[in-house]
Write a protein that holds these residues in place. Structure first.
Motif: not given
Length: 681
Positions: A390-397, A411-413
């Motif tokens: 599931e994509d949880i939009n956690d690129d910053e973390r 991206k998109n991990v």
């Protein structure tokens, strides 16, 4: 014709910078000028046809100065002649041109004697006179003849029934050879080239400060250049004997370690350097040590081919004791880190996994990543509950974990998230905790802690080899000395290595039946350990103690004697080995010269040497007789030194090609054994 060195001096005298007011040559000043390509010095050398021809090569019409070759000549002792040198020069024992031929490309410096080859041997008595004998230079064709295969004599077989004479040897026999190790190694090439799996040597060490005569059982005082040349000649042949999977292990002291590393890099190749093993040779620091106490000794390891891989060491009970089975799994296991390094270069393996009991998001710690591909980790987590991506939009973390800016993280991990309610997942997971046989990736603190990974004992095939070997692991010097005392009831050899050290080397480098070589056999530790571990072996030693030490130690092993690793390997005795010697020719005179103490003995030896005719081609006996009065005015050491140089070094031992020459007196039995050794019967 003016002597070459006198010519060089006459040329140098044209520059006042190179001499004192008393006319003494300032060799350092000349050497430094040469290294800096001093214009006036170069002009002077070019102005003389002899020095020009010797120190310059013409390349496309340009004279190129060989400053290194010139440096060798300047530093040669001919510029400070003693009475011995002056006498030797009178009878023509210098080379044909009178220059330092070791500095040219036309010759090779060789040392045809055991571990020192300078004063004819390595006994502590002989080292008192300094570096005297066997500082020999031979032309390439002479070197070839020197290293021809040799004849063998006095072969016997030792086994459980005792000792008996033999006239043949099989390819599987263990061998103990008495004789010059350089010449013995050269003789082994014909039969064993490419067959040796492991070489271990504990050669004489180089010491910056001279050691007293009773420090070692052999000569331990060398000039650095002499020691390196001595090592080089033998290591070059040793490399030829190694199999493609073979390795060589060289014990070396701290003073010579770095010099030997450079030399060995050249012989074996930098890409074949395996490790510098630090052996902790003592169990406590010396209170009387000056400066920093030395507790370790180096073992340099090289392979015949690049990318050699060691065998893993057997696991110990202590190592296995950390493996438990708290969940009644199929075998013992221990807790391991669930993460792997290199997050920045494996950003696709950095993502969140939702805890099936607490519901929190678990990320690798900063700089780390999950150890498996995401699809594999998804399967592992599905052993606890239902999961999906599931994509949880956690690129910053994720960027924080990877140590990169958020706008540059991959991206998109997606994250591995629960696909069912937390209540359901928690119930399933706690039931697994209670039941036991937890999945490979499990949660600590009865399920409420972080994530960890199981490492199973069954998957641990052995202990990884490191470059630090502690005394607890492989023994220390005191242990080695006690082993010698337990066999011989006295300190028969002052500097042995412990059997456990050699055992670990053979565990890492060989398997049963593999061939092991030690050409500095000493007290026989290497062959003794190889014998008890089921390895085939060859040992070489020139010192007379070979029979009282190495041979008797192996006979002790055959009878089932307990020492060193005997209990560990459950040694019960048995086996056999063949003992033989290189057949001596001029080496007999070498032995006599070493022992001589009076002028009368020197005269007798000289007369018998002349009768044999086995003398250097550069010597005219008439010239010696004409200068007899001056010769006998020399010190006894210099008389012995001269006799050593008088001998033909190609005839120290009997060449195999001369086996039928009646003058050498090789017996029929020795002929049969020698032919059997070389596989020509």
């Amino acid at each position: 014709m003016t002597k070459f060195y006198e010519t060089v001096l006459n040329v140098l005298r044209q520059d006042n910078r190179f001499f004192t007011e008393d006319g003494v040559l300032l060799r350092n000043a000349v050497y430094e000028a040469a290294m800096q390509m001093d214009t006036n010095l170069v002009r002077l050398l070019l102005s003389n046809e002899i020095t020009k021809g010797h120190f310059f090569k013409e390349v496309d019409g340009i004279a190129v100065f060989d400053k290194v070759g010139f440096g060798w000549v300047v530093n040669n002792r001919e510029f400070l002649p003693d009475s011995y040198t002056r006498f030797k020069n009178k009878i023509g024992l210098t080379n044909d041109n009178g220059n330092v031929i070791s500095a040219t490309g036309d010759v090779e410096l060789v040392f045809p004697y055991k571990d020192c080859v300078l004063e004819g041997g390595q006994t502590t008595e002989e080292q008192k006179n300094g570096e005297i004998f066997y500082n020999e230079t031979l032309a390439p064709d002479e070197v070839d003849r020197l290293l021809y295969p040799k004849c063998f004599t006095s072969p016997v077989l030792y086994d459980e029934d005792g000792v008996k004479g033999i006239n043949s040897v099989s390819e599987n026999d263990n061998l103990i050879i008495k004789g010059n190790n350089l010449l013995a190694l050269a003789s082994l090439k014909k039969k064993y080239a490419g067959l040796v799996k492991c070489i271990y040597i504990d050669p004489p060490y180089y010491f910056i400060e001279n050691k007293s005569g009773d420090t070692f059982g052999y000569n331990s005082n060398f000039k650095l250049s002499t020691w390196l040349t001595f090592m080089k000649n033998r290591l070059s042949i040793a490399r030829e004997l190694l199999s493609d999977q073979g390795t060589i292990w060289i014990s070396v002291g701290k003073d010579g370690q770095h010099y030997l590393k450079v030399l060995a890099d050249d012989i074996f190749g930098v890409d074949c350097f395996v490790a510098d093993i630090a052996w902790q040779k003592t169990y406590s620091p010396r209170n009387d040590a000056h400066g920093i106490s030395s507790e370790i000794e180096s073992i340099l390891v090289y392979s015949k081919k690049p990318n050699w891989q060691p065998y893993k060491l057997p696991r110990t009970a202590k190592m296995n004791s950390v493996y438990k089975n708290p969940d009644n799994d199929h075998t013992l296991w221990r807790t391991s880190d669930a993460f792997a390094p290199s997050a920045a270069t494996h950003q696709g393996m950095v993502y969140a996994i939702q805890h099936p009991i607490t519901g929190e998001l678990i990320y690798p710690y900063n700089g780390a990543c999950w150890p498996l591909e995401q699809s594999s980790m998804l399967r592992e987590m599905s052993n606890w509950a239902k999961y999906n991506l599931e994509d949880i939009n956690d690129d910053e973390r994720r960027a924080q974990v990877c140590g990169v800016p958020a706008d540059s993280v991959r991206k998109n991990v997606k994250a591995i998230m629960l696909a069912e309610s937390l209540e359901t997942a928690k119930e399933k997971s706690l039931a697994i905790i209670e039941r036991g046989q937890w999945p490979k990736f499990f949660f600590t603190k009865n399920g409420y802690g972080g994530i960890a990974r199981k490492t199973y004992l069954d998957d641990s095939k052995g202990k990884v080899v490191t470059n630090f070997w502690s005394f607890e692991q492989v023994g220390h010097t005191d242990e080695a000395k006690k082993e010698i005392v337990s066999i011989f009831d006295d300190k028969a050899f002052a500097t042995p290595k412990p059997e456990r050290l050699i055992m670990q080397i053979l565990q890492v480098a060989t398997r049963q039946g593999d061939l092991v070589l030690d050409y500095h056999l000493g007290s026989g530790t290497t062959c003794s350990v190889a014998h008890k571990m089921g390895r085939q072996y060859i040992g070489i030693e020139q010192m007379d103690y070979i029979k009282s030490l190495a041979v008797n130690r192996l006979r002790f092993d055959i009878t089932g004697g307990k020492c060193g690793i005997s209990e560990t390997v459950e040694w019960a005795g048995g086996g056999s080995f063949v003992y033989c010697e290189l057949a001596k020719a001029n080496q007999n005179f070498v032995d006599e010269i070493q022992a001589a103490t009076t002028v009368e003995e020197i005269k007798d030896i000289y007369s018998r040497i002349i009768k044999t005719g086995f003398i250097s081609s550069k010597v005219n006996p008439k010239d010696i007789d004409a200068n007899a009065e001056e010769f006998y005015a020399l010190s006894i050491e210099n008389q012995k030194r001269f006799l050593m140089e008088l001998l033909d070094k190609n005839l120290l031992y009997v060449n195999y090609c001369d086996i039928d020459d009646e003058e050498y007196g090789i017996s029929d039995g020795d002929k049969a054994f020698t032919r059997s050794f070389y596989g020509e019967v």
